[in-house]
Design a protein around this motif. Structure first.
Motif, PDB file in Angstrom:
ATOM      1  N   ILE A 119      12.579  -2.336   2.978  1.00 15.87           N
ATOM      2  CA  ILE A 119      12.913  -1.498   1.832  1.00 15.87           C
ATOM      3  C   ILE A 119      11.639  -0.910   1.245  1.00 15.87           C
ATOM      4  CG2 ILE A 119      12.775  -3.327   0.077  1.00 15.87           C
ATOM      5  CD1 ILE A 119      15.355  -2.111  -1.155  1.00 15.87           C
ATOM      6  N   SER A 120      11.756   0.255   0.632  1.00 11.74           N
ATOM      7  CA  SER A 120      10.579   0.884   0.034  1.00 11.74           C
ATOM      8  C   SER A 120      10.198   0.176  -1.255  1.00 11.74           C
ATOM      9  CB  SER A 120      10.849   2.363  -0.242  1.00 11.74           C
ATOM     10  OG  SER A 120      11.874   2.512  -1.199  1.00 11.74           O
ATOM     11  N   THR A 121       8.909   0.198  -1.568  1.00  8.82           N
ATOM     12  CA  THR A 121       8.393  -0.400  -2.798  1.00  8.82           C
ATOM     13  C   THR A 121       7.080   0.289  -3.140  1.00  8.82           C
ATOM     14  OG1 THR A 121       7.784  -2.490  -3.860  1.00  8.82           O
ATOM     15  CG2 THR A 121       7.158  -2.233  -1.553  1.00  8.82           C
ATOM     16  N   ALA A 122       6.643   0.121  -4.356  1.00 10.46           N
ATOM     17  CA  ALA A 122       5.387   0.767  -4.758  1.00 10.46           C
ATOM     18  C   ALA A 122       4.192   0.115  -4.070  1.00 10.46           C
ATOM     19  CB  ALA A 122       5.233   0.698  -6.273  1.00 10.46           C
ATOM     20  N   HIS A 123       4.200  -1.213  -4.003  1.00 10.31           N
ATOM     21  CA  HIS A 123       3.091  -1.949  -3.383  1.00 10.31           C
ATOM     22  C   HIS A 123       3.688  -2.938  -2.397  1.00 10.31           C
ATOM     23  CE1 HIS A 123       0.526  -0.197  -6.458  1.00 10.31           C
ATOM     24  NE2 HIS A 123       1.379  -0.633  -7.373  1.00 10.31           N
ATOM     25  N   GLY A 124       3.550  -2.650  -1.117  1.00 10.97           N
ATOM     26  CA  GLY A 124       4.237  -3.440  -0.105  1.00 10.97           C
ATOM     27  C   GLY A 124       3.343  -4.330   0.724  1.00 10.97           C
ATOM     28  N   GLU A 125       3.933  -4.832   1.821  1.00  9.51           N
ATOM     29  CA  GLU A 125       3.218  -5.704   2.743  1.00  9.51           C
ATOM     30  C   GLU A 125       2.267  -4.884   3.610  1.00  9.51           C
ATOM     31  OE1 GLU A 125       5.968  -8.252   4.853  1.00  9.51           O
ATOM     32  OE2 GLU A 125       7.365  -8.219   3.168  1.00  9.51           O
ATOM     33  N   LYS A 126       1.177  -5.542   3.994  1.00  7.73           N
ATOM     34  CA  LYS A 126       0.150  -4.842   4.769  1.00  7.73           C
ATOM     35  C   LYS A 126       0.648  -4.497   6.166  1.00  7.73           C
ATOM     36  CE  LYS A 126      -4.607  -5.323   6.460  1.00  7.73           C
ATOM     37  NZ  LYS A 126      -5.804  -6.225   6.531  1.00  7.73           N
ATOM     38  N   ASP A 127       1.287  -5.454   6.808  1.00  6.66           N
ATOM     39  CA  ASP A 127       1.773  -5.243   8.172  1.00  6.66           C
ATOM     40  C   ASP A 127       3.256  -4.899   8.139  1.00  6.66           C
ATOM     41  OD1 ASP A 127      -0.736  -5.891   9.307  1.00  6.66           O
ATOM     42  OD2 ASP A 127      -0.275  -8.039   9.123  1.00  6.66           O
ATOM     43  N   HIS A 128       3.594  -3.766   8.686  1.00  8.60           N
ATOM     44  CA  HIS A 128       4.984  -3.311   8.696  1.00  8.60           C
ATOM     45  C   HIS A 128       5.179  -2.308   9.822  1.00  8.60           C
ATOM     46  CE1 HIS A 128       3.735   0.595   7.049  1.00  8.60           C
ATOM     47  NE2 HIS A 128       2.929  -0.090   6.242  1.00  8.60           N
ATOM     48  N   PRO A 129       6.408  -2.097  10.275  1.00  6.32           N
ATOM     49  CA  PRO A 129       6.662  -1.061  11.288  1.00  6.32           C
ATOM     50  C   PRO A 129       6.305   0.309  10.732  1.00  6.32           C
ATOM     51  CG  PRO A 129       8.568  -2.510  11.019  1.00  6.32           C
ATOM     52  CD  PRO A 129       7.641  -2.806   9.883  1.00  6.32           C
ATOM     53  N   HIS A 130       6.084   1.252  11.633  1.00  2.00           N
ATOM     54  CA  HIS A 130       5.776   2.617  11.199  1.00  2.00           C
ATOM     55  C   HIS A 130       7.070   3.417  11.136  1.00  2.00           C
ATOM     56  CE1 HIS A 130       3.550   6.291  10.551  1.00  2.00           C
ATOM     57  NE2 HIS A 130       4.249   6.869  11.518  1.00  2.00           N
ATOM     58  N   PHE A 131       7.366   3.911   9.954  1.00  2.00           N
ATOM     59  CA  PHE A 131       8.545   4.751   9.761  1.00  2.00           C
ATOM     60  C   PHE A 131       8.096   6.177   9.450  1.00  2.00           C
ATOM     61  CE2 PHE A 131       9.865   0.448   8.373  1.00  2.00           C
ATOM     62  CZ  PHE A 131      10.871   0.229   9.300  1.00  2.00           C
ATOM     63  N   GLY A 132       8.989   7.130   9.693  1.00  2.00           N
ATOM     64  CA  GLY A 132       8.641   8.536   9.458  1.00  2.00           C
ATOM     65  C   GLY A 132       7.957   9.149  10.665  1.00  2.00           C
ATOM     66  N   ASP A 133       7.406  10.353  10.494  1.00  2.00           N
ATOM     67  CA  ASP A 133       6.745  11.096  11.581  1.00  2.00           C
ATOM     68  C   ASP A 133       7.674  11.256  12.784  1.00  2.00           C
ATOM     69  OD1 ASP A 133       4.270  11.524  10.326  1.00  2.00           O
ATOM     70  OD2 ASP A 133       3.607   9.509  10.845  1.00  2.00           O
ATOM     71  N   VAL A 134       8.904  11.654  12.532  1.00  2.00           N
ATOM     72  CA  VAL A 134       9.884  11.726  13.614  1.00  2.00           C
ATOM     73  C   VAL A 134       9.926  13.123  14.220  1.00  2.00           C
ATOM     74  CG1 VAL A 134      11.273   9.872  12.638  1.00  2.00           C
ATOM     75  CG2 VAL A 134      11.790  12.248  12.013  1.00  2.00           C
ATOM     76  N   ALA A 135      10.480  13.180  15.437  1.00  2.59           N
ATOM     77  CA  ALA A 135      10.612  14.464  16.124  1.00  2.59           C
ATOM     78  C   ALA A 135      11.922  15.154  15.765  1.00  2.59           C
ATOM     79  CB  ALA A 135      10.539  14.255  17.636  1.00  2.59           C
ATOM     80  N   GLU A 136      12.957  14.355  15.490  1.00  2.95           N
ATOM     81  CA  GLU A 136      14.270  14.905  15.165  1.00  2.95           C
ATOM     82  C   GLU A 136      14.892  14.086  14.040  1.00  2.95           C
ATOM     83  OE1 GLU A 136      16.879  15.755  18.607  1.00  2.95           O
ATOM     84  OE2 GLU A 136      15.181  15.124  19.842  1.00  2.95           O
TER      85      GLU A 136
END
Length: 666
Positions: A373-390
């Motif tokens: 989930i999104s948050t203002a200050h999150g965990e350092k290690d996380h999957p990369h979301f966004g930067d999608v092609a479609e």
């Protein structure tokens, strides 16, 4: 296999024409399916080539047949008037490839796809309409993954909007509850049901005195300021309801990877960054007069952009961009509307914003998959979301204008490629049959009972909560399973009933084309006959029963058979007009990948539901006409079992893409 042969055939015909007519501008080769299998397995209309090649269709077809040479997997090509090539597949080689479950290599486009679906306002329990959205979205994800694509599943959470504000108003101003008291309530089972009733009460409170709407406006402003007690209460409520939504969808085996929240769009200044870009590029303009005075507006999608010169001081009617052609993005009081925040969010999706969310783990599924989930200050290690092609947004048809506005904003900003890869996966509403509404306990007037369907309204508290629907479907299925299989333990019968109920619901939501308005009905959905989930599940159960009675493991039979049966053996039993009916079943079984490609290209999962039903029909006809276990010829019996094995595997495969599990018995 069918898709692979189709592509190979089209390519060879095109190559043949290019050699015979060098330099000619050729249209695409269209491959159709003849109306009857007796005519062939593929039909290629030659009419589109007549004009550019300045030749009669029949003459072109004759030339192709004479010059194309042998094509692997193709047995015969015939010319048919007034201008077709009818093509027959090499049945033996096709059947052998199906038995071996060969998967020809396919080109998979690069880049990650983002599918956003569900996006339920976190203010009350999910309802039947949300289920259609989630089932469509989840199935589309499964379609894409079957095709080899990498997919991120996101569920956008509007936790600062009017709907959440209304529930906050209900708790604070109607029920007079403190934050601590609300916190206690959020820990109770089905807190989302409590909010459902409260939401309807708030609507009545507004109706009783329009002055109460000022409280909504004040609450909306307070929610957007993270430092206020009201914002903390809104967060408490929305997070608790959101968790319930995930639990509800988990019952349907629907999962998400990431939950971006509108609060972070605001607090991490996504909108501020987008606003600067929109103003600098001239996409937004500040209105100085008229009803939109003081608002930042954008042209509505599809309206023309004019660039008047000095001579055009007095615009003509055709040149004016009227107030009706504008979309207010920022209101005169400075608050940004839903579409504005959505523009910023989509710029982030395509990696165009220059900002990112903070991330933290929020929900763990039984299979150990984590939802973030999104948050203002999150965990350092996380999957990369966004930067999608479609990007595909599964959102109902009523949001078409807003979706078009977001897409057009991307285009006007110069992000043409992103706009071209932005798809609004729209769909129609879900309503109830009067019978369904009555079964759910609603009091209907005599007039309501005669209507074709009953509309639902969350604000009025009239609708079908998703969990209630699931509970009742499972209970109805359990009654049937109890009567058919009393020898099984109660937990076994409960699990089977759950699989049947969820299969019924998912199939019902998918069998209608996405733009259709669905009138949901319990009896129709749970029927073991006709175009339903239980009918498809039963076809697989019947196929499995054949193997059990024959003493074979159906999951290993095909692999063993593939090493012991040749294409020539299979061809022997698939030759001649008398076996066209069986060949049609094999041919349908070869089309899984082809149908899934069509579903993706048209964003239409209903094609797969229709394919499953037709395959089930063909199998049931085959089952009744051919007594497999009593077949005296052992070679033919082995061939018939091979037919059952291939159909069973493809039905299970297609149903899995639809999110449907086949129970051991029905």
């Amino acid at each position: 296999m069918y898709r692979h042969l189709e592509h190979r055939l089209a390519q060879r015909i095109r190559e043949c024409l290019q050699l015979r007519y060098p330099g000619a501008a050729l249209p695409g080769v269209v491959v159709e399916q003849p109306p009857k299998v007796e005519l062939g397995d593929f039909a290629i209309p030659i009419f589109p080539f007549a004009k550019p090649l300045r030749s009669a269709p029949l003459k072109i077809a004759e030339a192709i047949r004479a010059e194309i040479g042998a094509i692997e997997g193709i047995a015969e090509m015939q010319v048919a008037a007034p201008g077709y090539l009818n093509v027959r597949i090499d049945r033996g080689s096709m059947a052998a490839a199906l038995v071996a479950d060969e998967k020809p290599p396919a080109e998979i486009p690069p880049g990650k796809i983002l599918v956003e679906h569900s996006s339920i306002n976190p203010n009350k329990a999910a309802h039947i309409g949300h289920l259609r959205n989630a089932i469509l979205g989840d199935t589309f994800v499964r379609l894409l993954r079957f095709a080899g694509r990498e997919v991120d599943i996101q569920n956008y959470i509007d936790n600062t909007g009017v709907q959440v504000a209304d529930v906050v108003v209900g708790f604070i101003h109607i029920e007079k509850k403190s934050r601590a008291e609300i916190d206690v309530l959020t820990r109770q089972p089905r807190f989302d049901y409590y909010c459902w009733d409260l939401y309807a009460q708030v609507s009545q409170w507004y109706e009783a005195d329009k002055q109460n709407l000022q409280v909504r406006l004040q609450t909306l402003h307070a929610i957007e300021d993270a430092s206020t007690e009201t914002a903390a209460i809104a967060d408490l409520i929305s997070v608790a309801v959101l968790r319930r939504h995930l639990e509800t969808m988990d019952r349907l085996d629907i999962e998400y990877d990431f939950l971006p929240r509108e609060s972070e769009i605001l607090h991490l200044h996504f909108w501020d960054a987008a606003f600067i870009k929109l103003k600098e590029s001239g996409v937004l303009t500040l209105e100085s007069e008229g009803k939109n005075k003081g608002c930042w507006v954008m042209r509505r999608a599809g309206t023309a952009k004019t660039n008047p010169t000095a001579e055009d001081a007095e615009d003509t009617d055709e040149d004016k961009i009227t107030e009706e052609d504008q979309k207010v993005i920022v209101r005169s009081n400075g608050t940004v509307g839903y579409v504005g925040k959505d523009i910023a969010y989509h710029m982030w999706k395509f990696g165009l914003l220059g900002r990112d969310f903070g991330y933290r783990k929020f929900y763990r599924y039984p299979n150990s998959h984590d939802c973030w989930i999104s948050t203002a200050h999150g965990e350092k290690d996380h999957p990369h979301f966004g930067d999608v092609a479609e990007n595909y947004n599964v959102i109902d048809v009523r949001q078409s204008e807003a979706q078009n506005t977001v897409k057009e904003a991307l285009r006007e900003l110069g992000h043409v490629e992103a706009a071209d890869h932005f798809t609004h996966f729209s769909y129609g509403m879900v309503v109830l049959t009067p019978r369904c509404a009555a079964e759910l306990g609603y009091n209907l007037s005599e007039e309501d009972k005669t209507r074709p369907f009953i509309g639902v309204s969350g604000r009025k508290g009239f609708g079908v909560k998703a969990d209630d629907l699931l509970d009742q479907l499972i209970a109805s299925a359990k009654e049937e399973v109890d009567s058919r299989h009393p020898q099984l333990s109660d937990p076994e019968r409960q699990q089977i009933a759950t699989q049947i109920a969820i299969g019924a619901l998912r199939y019902f939501m998918l069998k209608y084309t996405k733009q259709s308005v669905i009138a949901f009905d319990f009896k129709e959905a749970l029927s073991f006959e006709g175009e339903t989930g239980p009918y498809a599940q039963y076809a697989v159960v019947r196929a499995t029963s054949i193997f059990r009675k024959a003493g074979f493991d159906p999951d290993t039979f095909s692999g063993t058979l593939a090493t012991n049966i040749s294409a020539a053996d299979l061809a022997k039993f698939l030759s001649g007009e008398t076996v066209n009916e069986i060949w049609e079943l094999w041919l349908a079984s070869s089309k899984t990948s082809s149908v899934i490609d069509q579903c993706i290209a048209a964003t239409e999962p209903a094609f797969l539901a229709k394919h499953v039903f037709q395959l089930g029909q063909l199998f049931n006809t085959f089952y009744h006409r051919h007594p497999i276990l009593s077949e005296p010829d052992e070679n033919r019996k082995r061939f018939l079992l091979a037919t059952v094995a291939v159909v069973r595997r493809e039905l299970i495969r297609c149903l899995a893409v639809m999110g449907i599990i086949v129970p051991p018995v029905m």
